[in-house]
Design an enzyme around this catalytic site. Sequence first.
Site, PDB file in Angstrom:
ATOM      1  N   ASP A  10       0.852  -1.187   0.000  1.00 24.10           N
ATOM      2  CA  ASP A  10       0.000   0.000   0.000  1.00 24.10           C
ATOM      3  C   ASP A  10       0.887   1.235   0.000  1.00 24.10           C
ATOM      4  O   ASP A  10       2.046   1.176   0.418  1.00 24.10           O
ATOM      5  CB  ASP A  10      -0.915   0.007   1.222  1.00 24.10           C
ATOM      6  CG  ASP A  10      -1.930   1.144   1.175  1.00 24.10           C
ATOM      7  OD1 ASP A  10      -2.925   1.010   0.445  1.00 24.10           O
ATOM      8  OD2 ASP A  10      -1.723   2.168   1.847  1.00 24.10           O
ATOM      9  N   SER A  11       0.324   2.345  -0.440  1.00 22.10           N
ATOM     10  CA  SER A  11       1.080   3.593  -0.434  1.00 22.10           C
ATOM     11  C   SER A  11       1.358   4.073   0.986  1.00 22.10           C
ATOM     12  O   SER A  11       2.245   4.900   1.198  1.00 22.10           O
ATOM     13  CB  SER A  11       0.310   4.671  -1.202  1.00 22.10           C
ATOM     14  OG  SER A  11      -0.972   4.870  -0.636  1.00 22.10           O
ATOM     15  N   TYR A  42      -0.339   8.663  -2.629  1.00 21.25           N
ATOM     16  CA  TYR A  42      -0.240   8.429  -4.066  1.00 21.25           C
ATOM     17  C   TYR A  42      -1.433   9.037  -4.810  1.00 21.25           C
ATOM     18  O   TYR A  42      -1.367   9.254  -6.008  1.00 21.25           O
ATOM     19  CB  TYR A  42      -0.235   6.922  -4.361  1.00 21.25           C
ATOM     20  CG  TYR A  42       1.068   6.192  -4.128  1.00 21.25           C
ATOM     21  CD1 TYR A  42       2.073   6.705  -3.303  1.00 21.25           C
ATOM     22  CD2 TYR A  42       1.292   4.959  -4.726  1.00 21.25           C
ATOM     23  CE1 TYR A  42       3.243   6.007  -3.086  1.00 21.25           C
ATOM     24  CE2 TYR A  42       2.466   4.248  -4.520  1.00 21.25           C
ATOM     25  CZ  TYR A  42       3.439   4.776  -3.699  1.00 21.25           C
ATOM     26  OH  TYR A  42       4.607   4.084  -3.491  1.00 21.25           O
ATOM     27  N   GLY A  43      -2.523   9.250  -4.098  1.00 19.34           N
ATOM     28  CA  GLY A  43      -3.780   9.635  -4.749  1.00 19.34           C
ATOM     29  C   GLY A  43      -3.761  10.964  -5.468  1.00 19.34           C
ATOM     30  O   GLY A  43      -4.624  11.234  -6.306  1.00 19.34           O
ATOM     31  N   CYS A  73      -4.449  -1.148  -2.454  1.00 18.18           N
ATOM     32  CA  CYS A  73      -4.619   0.291  -2.659  1.00 18.18           C
ATOM     33  C   CYS A  73      -5.327   0.480  -3.986  1.00 18.18           C
ATOM     34  O   CYS A  73      -4.890  -0.048  -5.016  1.00 18.18           O
ATOM     35  CB  CYS A  73      -3.258   0.981  -2.678  1.00 18.18           C
ATOM     36  SG  CYS A  73      -3.300   2.728  -3.143  1.00 18.18           S
ATOM     37  N   THR A  75      -5.699   3.287  -5.722  1.00 20.87           N
ATOM     38  CA  THR A  75      -4.951   4.170  -6.622  1.00 20.87           C
ATOM     39  C   THR A  75      -3.886   3.389  -7.384  1.00 20.87           C
ATOM     40  O   THR A  75      -3.747   3.525  -8.608  1.00 20.87           O
ATOM     41  CB  THR A  75      -4.305   5.316  -5.823  1.00 20.87           C
ATOM     42  OG1 THR A  75      -5.334   6.109  -5.219  1.00 20.87           O
ATOM     43  CG2 THR A  75      -3.466   6.202  -6.735  1.00 20.87           C
ATOM     44  N   GLU A 153      -6.888   9.043   8.993  1.00 21.86           N
ATOM     45  CA  GLU A 153      -5.543   8.914   9.551  1.00 21.86           C
ATOM     46  C   GLU A 153      -5.397   9.670  10.865  1.00 21.86           C
ATOM     47  O   GLU A 153      -4.506   9.368  11.666  1.00 21.86           O
ATOM     48  CB  GLU A 153      -4.502   9.361   8.527  1.00 21.86           C
ATOM     49  CG  GLU A 153      -4.449   8.438   7.318  1.00 21.86           C
ATOM     50  CD  GLU A 153      -3.185   8.555   6.508  1.00 21.86           C
ATOM     51  OE1 GLU A 153      -2.294   9.343   6.885  1.00 21.86           O
ATOM     52  OE2 GLU A 153      -3.070   7.843   5.485  1.00 21.86           O
ATOM     53  N   CYS A 184     -11.445   3.319  -1.691  1.00 25.79           N
ATOM     54  CA  CYS A 184     -10.184   3.674  -1.039  1.00 25.79           C
ATOM     55  C   CYS A 184     -10.132   2.847   0.225  1.00 25.79           C
ATOM     56  O   CYS A 184     -11.136   2.748   0.950  1.00 25.79           O
ATOM     57  CB  CYS A 184     -10.126   5.170  -0.714  1.00 25.79           C
ATOM     58  SG  CYS A 184      -8.681   5.641   0.295  1.00 25.79           S
ATOM     59  N   THR A 185      -8.996   2.252   0.521  1.00 24.54           N
ATOM     60  CA  THR A 185      -8.947   1.314   1.640  1.00 24.54           C
ATOM     61  C   THR A 185      -8.962   2.015   2.995  1.00 24.54           C
ATOM     62  O   THR A 185      -9.014   1.340   4.033  1.00 24.54           O
ATOM     63  CB  THR A 185      -7.718   0.388   1.515  1.00 24.54           C
ATOM     64  OG1 THR A 185      -6.549   1.169   1.250  1.00 24.54           O
ATOM     65  CG2 THR A 185      -7.928  -0.619   0.396  1.00 24.54           C
ATOM     66  N   HIS A 186      -8.953   3.342   3.018  1.00 23.77           N
ATOM     67  CA  HIS A 186      -9.205   4.069   4.269  1.00 23.77           C
ATOM     68  C   HIS A 186     -10.690   4.050   4.634  1.00 23.77           C
ATOM     69  O   HIS A 186     -11.051   4.121   5.806  1.00 23.77           O
ATOM     70  CB  HIS A 186      -8.777   5.536   4.138  1.00 23.77           C
ATOM     71  CG  HIS A 186      -7.305   5.780   4.176  1.00 23.77           C
ATOM     72  ND1 HIS A 186      -6.468   5.444   3.143  1.00 23.77           N
ATOM     73  CD2 HIS A 186      -6.519   6.344   5.129  1.00 23.77           C
ATOM     74  CE1 HIS A 186      -5.225   5.794   3.455  1.00 23.77           C
ATOM     75  NE2 HIS A 186      -5.233   6.336   4.652  1.00 23.77           N
TER      76      HIS A 186
END
Length: 259
Positions: A10-11, A42-43, A73, A75, A153, A184-186
């Site tokens: 992942d980024s 990265y987005g 990820c 992106t 985050e 988005c994995t967030h």
Amino acid sequence: MIPKRIGVFDSGVGGISVLGNLIDSKAFDEIIYYGDTARVPYGTRSKETIIQYSLEALDFFKQFKLDLLVVACNTISAHGLGAMQKATDYPIIGVIEPGVLALTNNLQNKNAKILVLGTKATIQSQLYQTLLKDQGYSCINGLATSLFVPLVEEGIFDGKILESVMEYYFKDYIEKPDAIILGCTHFPLISKAIANYFQNQFPKLEKSILIHSGIAIMEYLKTKYTLQTSKTHSKVTFYASDNLEKLKKTADLWLQTIK
């Protein structure tokens, strides 16, 4: 092939939400997680830069002799996956194709309203939209919701700040989405808040179907590989290009939050 040692790339920390599902499956002996935290996000990067960073990550994974690499990820899956697959001799799987498969398994109405949430790079790639149209879906809207990433985050999973940001992004929606792809994995960390927002706006309608990358990737892997579960959880090792301790602390919090 029965994949036993897998990598997760992942980024930054977003892929931890996918990692949780991989751990819970008890299908892998060892999982190596690598977050490129020195260069996140990265987005907002160009396609060329995302590809460059993605290929450089493969150099890190060379030391582990992986059976499989999961690009956790959206992106990177949208822009760097193809280049990564060409550069290796082991399978690399992204999260977008599994996400589309999960939606088709859960939503048969081709005229249903689908909302894809993601970073600017993911939405601009049009990959979700294209793959969904190829499956016959006709009402798809992609929305870049990049402000959700720093909120997650910061550990803001609910409350007034998040509600204000959701109002900012969703205020123009006069119809409830039948399905929402958390691209988005967030976003699984705020999935309840997103679902509740639309439920409060449209209380008489059924809840929107939510597509979570971690759940989708496990469903996808089960269709592609022979997975054998064990009684013990995987050995998980974390690596980062910067501030490894912060990544580990985030993992401890998120892996408990998403259960």
